[in-house]
Design a protein around this motif. Structure first.
Motif, PDB file in Angstrom:
ATOM      1  N   ARG A  33      10.128   6.510  -8.132  1.00  0.00           N
ATOM      2  CA  ARG A  33       9.119   7.177  -7.546  1.00  0.00           C
ATOM      3  C   ARG A  33       7.937   6.596  -6.846  1.00  0.00           C
ATOM      4  NH1 ARG A  33       8.075  12.205 -12.050  1.00  0.00           N
ATOM      5  NH2 ARG A  33       9.634  11.244 -13.554  1.00  0.00           N
ATOM      6  N   VAL A  34       8.000   5.703  -5.770  1.00  0.00           N
ATOM      7  CA  VAL A  34       6.742   4.962  -4.811  1.00  0.00           C
ATOM      8  C   VAL A  34       6.168   5.495  -4.317  1.00  0.00           C
ATOM      9  CG1 VAL A  34       7.131   3.931  -2.337  1.00  0.00           C
ATOM     10  CG2 VAL A  34       8.931   3.511  -4.362  1.00  0.00           C
ATOM     11  N   GLU A  35       6.408   7.578  -4.068  1.00  0.00           N
ATOM     12  CA  GLU A  35       5.369   7.947  -3.489  1.00  0.00           C
ATOM     13  C   GLU A  35       3.756   8.004  -4.669  1.00  0.00           C
ATOM     14  OE1 GLU A  35       7.408  10.535  -5.646  1.00  0.00           O
ATOM     15  OE2 GLU A  35       8.307   8.862  -4.279  1.00  0.00           O
ATOM     16  N   GLN A  36       4.833   7.623  -5.788  1.00  0.00           N
ATOM     17  CA  GLN A  36       3.722   8.052  -7.045  1.00  0.00           C
ATOM     18  C   GLN A  36       2.692   6.457  -7.479  1.00  0.00           C
ATOM     19  OE1 GLN A  36       3.085  10.903  -8.942  1.00  0.00           O
ATOM     20  NE2 GLN A  36       4.864  12.100  -7.851  1.00  0.00           N
ATOM     21  N   TRP A  37       2.929   5.769  -6.398  1.00  0.00           N
ATOM     22  CA  TRP A  37       2.014   4.257  -6.945  1.00  0.00           C
ATOM     23  C   TRP A  37       0.675   4.470  -6.457  1.00  0.00           C
ATOM     24  CZ3 TRP A  37       5.849  -0.499  -5.026  1.00  0.00           C
ATOM     25  CH2 TRP A  37       7.047  -0.041  -6.062  1.00  0.00           C
ATOM     26  N   VAL A  38       0.327   5.897  -5.482  1.00  0.00           N
ATOM     27  CA  VAL A  38      -0.989   5.857  -5.630  1.00  0.00           C
ATOM     28  C   VAL A  38      -1.922   6.208  -6.491  1.00  0.00           C
ATOM     29  CG1 VAL A  38      -0.907   8.435  -4.632  1.00  0.00           C
ATOM     30  CG2 VAL A  38      -2.411   7.164  -3.756  1.00  0.00           C
ATOM     31  N   LEU A  63      -4.482  -7.182  -7.112  1.00  0.00           N
ATOM     32  CA  LEU A  63      -2.291  -6.844  -6.362  1.00  0.00           C
ATOM     33  C   LEU A  63      -1.937  -7.485  -7.375  1.00  0.00           C
ATOM     34  CD1 LEU A  63      -3.389  -8.512  -3.246  1.00  0.00           C
ATOM     35  CD2 LEU A  63      -2.702  -6.372  -3.175  1.00  0.00           C
ATOM     36  N   PHE A  64      -1.913  -8.644  -8.033  1.00  0.00           N
ATOM     37  CA  PHE A  64      -1.037  -8.619  -9.058  1.00  0.00           C
ATOM     38  C   PHE A  64      -0.477  -7.624 -10.391  1.00  0.00           C
ATOM     39  CE2 PHE A  64      -0.531  -9.560 -13.527  1.00  0.00           C
ATOM     40  CZ  PHE A  64       0.895 -10.547 -13.936  1.00  0.00           C
ATOM     41  N   ALA A  65      -2.096  -6.815 -10.421  1.00  0.00           N
ATOM     42  CA  ALA A  65      -2.187  -6.073 -11.945  1.00  0.00           C
ATOM     43  C   ALA A  65      -1.094  -4.344 -11.239  1.00  0.00           C
ATOM     44  CB  ALA A  65      -3.709  -5.834 -12.375  1.00  0.00           C
ATOM     45  N   PHE A  66      -1.293  -4.580  -9.681  1.00  0.00           N
ATOM     46  CA  PHE A  66      -1.554  -3.511  -8.933  1.00  0.00           C
ATOM     47  C   PHE A  66       0.286  -3.140  -8.836  1.00  0.00           C
ATOM     48  CE2 PHE A  66       0.392  -1.229  -5.425  1.00  0.00           C
ATOM     49  CZ  PHE A  66       0.070   0.139  -5.162  1.00  0.00           C
ATOM     50  N   ALA A  72       5.988  -0.832 -13.919  1.00  0.00           N
ATOM     51  CA  ALA A  72       6.497  -0.282 -14.843  1.00  0.00           C
ATOM     52  C   ALA A  72       5.939   0.999 -14.950  1.00  0.00           C
ATOM     53  CB  ALA A  72       4.427  -1.022 -16.370  1.00  0.00           C
ATOM     54  N   ALA A  73       5.177   2.233 -14.207  1.00  0.00           N
ATOM     55  CA  ALA A  73       4.819   3.075 -14.372  1.00  0.00           C
ATOM     56  C   ALA A  73       6.427   3.872 -13.828  1.00  0.00           C
ATOM     57  CB  ALA A  73       4.601   4.185 -12.629  1.00  0.00           C
ATOM     58  N   SER A  74       7.266   2.983 -12.480  1.00  0.00           N
ATOM     59  CA  SER A  74       8.652   2.752 -12.325  1.00  0.00           C
ATOM     60  C   SER A  74       9.762   3.339 -13.489  1.00  0.00           C
ATOM     61  CB  SER A  74       8.824   2.442 -11.164  1.00  0.00           C
ATOM     62  OG  SER A  74       8.544   2.918  -9.813  1.00  0.00           O
ATOM     63  N   PHE A 144       0.732  -1.329 -24.525  1.00  0.00           N
ATOM     64  CA  PHE A 144       0.122   0.412 -25.050  1.00  0.00           C
ATOM     65  C   PHE A 144       0.709   1.378 -23.927  1.00  0.00           C
ATOM     66  CE2 PHE A 144      -3.207   3.503 -25.332  1.00  0.00           C
ATOM     67  CZ  PHE A 144      -2.835   4.234 -27.312  1.00  0.00           C
ATOM     68  N   TYR A 145       0.830   1.546 -22.552  1.00  0.00           N
ATOM     69  CA  TYR A 145       1.161   2.118 -21.407  1.00  0.00           C
ATOM     70  C   TYR A 145       2.620   2.502 -21.500  1.00  0.00           C
ATOM     71  CZ  TYR A 145       1.931   4.292 -17.570  1.00  0.00           C
ATOM     72  OH  TYR A 145       2.195   4.754 -15.828  1.00  0.00           O
ATOM     73  N   PHE A 146       3.457   1.528 -21.957  1.00  0.00           N
ATOM     74  CA  PHE A 146       4.737   1.779 -22.076  1.00  0.00           C
ATOM     75  C   PHE A 146       5.494   2.405 -22.786  1.00  0.00           C
ATOM     76  CE2 PHE A 146       8.636   0.373 -22.889  1.00  0.00           C
ATOM     77  CZ  PHE A 146       9.781   0.467 -21.543  1.00  0.00           C
ATOM     78  N   LEU A 147       4.265   2.494 -24.316  1.00  0.00           N
ATOM     79  CA  LEU A 147       4.549   2.056 -25.621  1.00  0.00           C
ATOM     80  C   LEU A 147       4.536   3.943 -26.191  1.00  0.00           C
ATOM     81  CD1 LEU A 147       4.051  -0.323 -28.497  1.00  0.00           C
ATOM     82  CD2 LEU A 147       6.036   0.543 -27.372  1.00  0.00           C
ATOM     83  N   MET A 148       3.192   3.836 -25.251  1.00  0.00           N
ATOM     84  CA  MET A 148       2.545   5.570 -25.120  1.00  0.00           C
ATOM     85  C   MET A 148       3.290   6.766 -24.189  1.00  0.00           C
ATOM     86  SD  MET A 148      -0.730   6.953 -24.119  1.00  0.00           S
ATOM     87  CE  MET A 148      -0.517   6.372 -21.425  1.00  0.00           C
ATOM     88  N   ASN A 149       4.386   6.173 -23.043  1.00  0.00           N
ATOM     89  CA  ASN A 149       4.686   6.957 -22.574  1.00  0.00           C
ATOM     90  C   ASN A 149       5.948   7.453 -23.543  1.00  0.00           C
ATOM     91  OD1 ASN A 149       3.409   8.225 -19.652  1.00  0.00           O
ATOM     92  ND2 ASN A 149       2.760   6.014 -20.184  1.00  0.00           N
TER      93      ASN A 149
END
Length: 318
Positions: A33-38, A63-66, A72-74, A144-149
């Motif tokens: 879902r690369v389009e969701q990287w926005v 950029l590193f954080a992005f 992680a989102a993918s 935390f983001y990963f565990l929450m999701n």
């Protein structure tokens, strides 16, 4: 003639191979879902609003954080699609996703998921010296983001109100990740604005799903806790709060000191953008996916460009 025939055959074969490769690559990009990287551009918010967008060192850190947050989102998207294969097959749009459509097998998705987790771990450890003491705060945000999701994927996405709250918190985590990566302070009004703005998008998406469910049937258990009237009221409240938060952000002492009183006038663009979003949602029922509006709606695109230009003038061309 033979030479020309062979050359033509080679060109055709090369074209077919290229086309096949692009088709295969497309389905993997859809899986990620690369389009969701926005959405992950929120990590640049601290850098932008602090007036340090031209600072190369801080830009590289952002950029590193992005990159890490996008991976992680993918990974989360793959996990979510894997758990929702059967329900996605019943959805008119989600049935086209690689796992639901069968374009990518379950074992392949698992391999991609594990690979992403390993890559994220390598990036975080390799960035330890670069981000120094902030790396642990940044890593804590990602974990935390990963565990929450994970909790969201397997349980909480079925609980009304909590589901949209988690989505909103995810955007706040993006901003915090950008702040920790660069060491830039984030004001309380900026955090609250991010949360409410994300809440607007999440509620708008749920409303779109409710409209779609009236035609094809419900595809989320959480929709049992919503109806269109409730979504309309919640969306109106959230939009109002978002405008108030932005107004208070522009009037906060640190922002006034940095940008002077002229930054207040950018509220005009914000109000117009929210009114357009409400029109798209309440009148045209076109916002089931919050990112589609950024890619398709010209009015909001122009408004965002004007708003960015106004802020750039305030920050970099005083």
């Amino acid at each position: 003639i033979i030479f020309r025939s062979a050359s033509a055959d080679f060109f055709i074969l090369k074209s077919l191979i290229l086309r096949y490769s692009l088709i295969r690559m497309t389905k993997y990009l859809k899986l990620l879902r690369v389009e969701q990287w926005v959405k992950n551009f929120f990590v640049f918010a601290p850098l932008f609003f602090s007036g340090n967008i031209t600072n190369i060192d801080l830009l590289i850190k952002s950029l590193f954080a992005f990159a890490v947050f996008s991976l992680a989102a993918s990974a989360v998207y793959i996990l979510n699609d894997y758990s929702d294969i059967e329900s996605d097959k019943k959805h008119p749009e989600k049935s086209k996703r690689p796992l639901a459509s069968g374009a990518i097998s379950k074992p392949t998705a698992i391999v991609f998921f594990i690979g992403l987790i390993l890559l994220i771990s390598v990036l975080i450890f390799s960035g330890a010296q670069y981000l120094q003491h902030n790396i642990w705060k940044f890593a804590a945000i990602i974990v935390f983001y990963f565990l929450m999701n994970i909790a969201y994927t397997f349980k909480l996405k079925h609980v009304a109100i909590i589901d949209v709250t988690i989505i909103a918190i995810g955007f706040v985590l993006r901003v915090l990740a950008g702040g920790y990566a660069t060491g830039i302070y984030i004001s309380q009004w900026a955090i609250l604005l991010t949360f409410v703005l994300a809440l607007v998008l999440a509620i708008g998406k749920r409303r779109g799903e409710l409209i779609n469910a009236q035609i094809s049937g419900k595809t989320r258990r959480a929709l049992d806790g919503y109806n269109v009237q409730f979504a309309d009221i919640a969306l109106s409240i959230s939009c109002t709060l978002a405008i108030v938060c932005y107004l208070m952000f522009t009037l906060s002492p640190e922002v006034q000191q940095k940008f002077h009183s002229r930054v207040f006038y950018t509220v005009i663009f914000v109000v117009f953008a929210f009114l357009r979003y409400l029109q798209q949602t309440l009148v045209y029922n076109k916002t089931e996916s919050p990112t589609k509006i950024i890619y398709k709606d010209r009015y909001i695109q122009v408004t965002l460009v004007l708003w960015l230009a106004a802020f750039l003038l305030q920050i970099y061309f005083k």
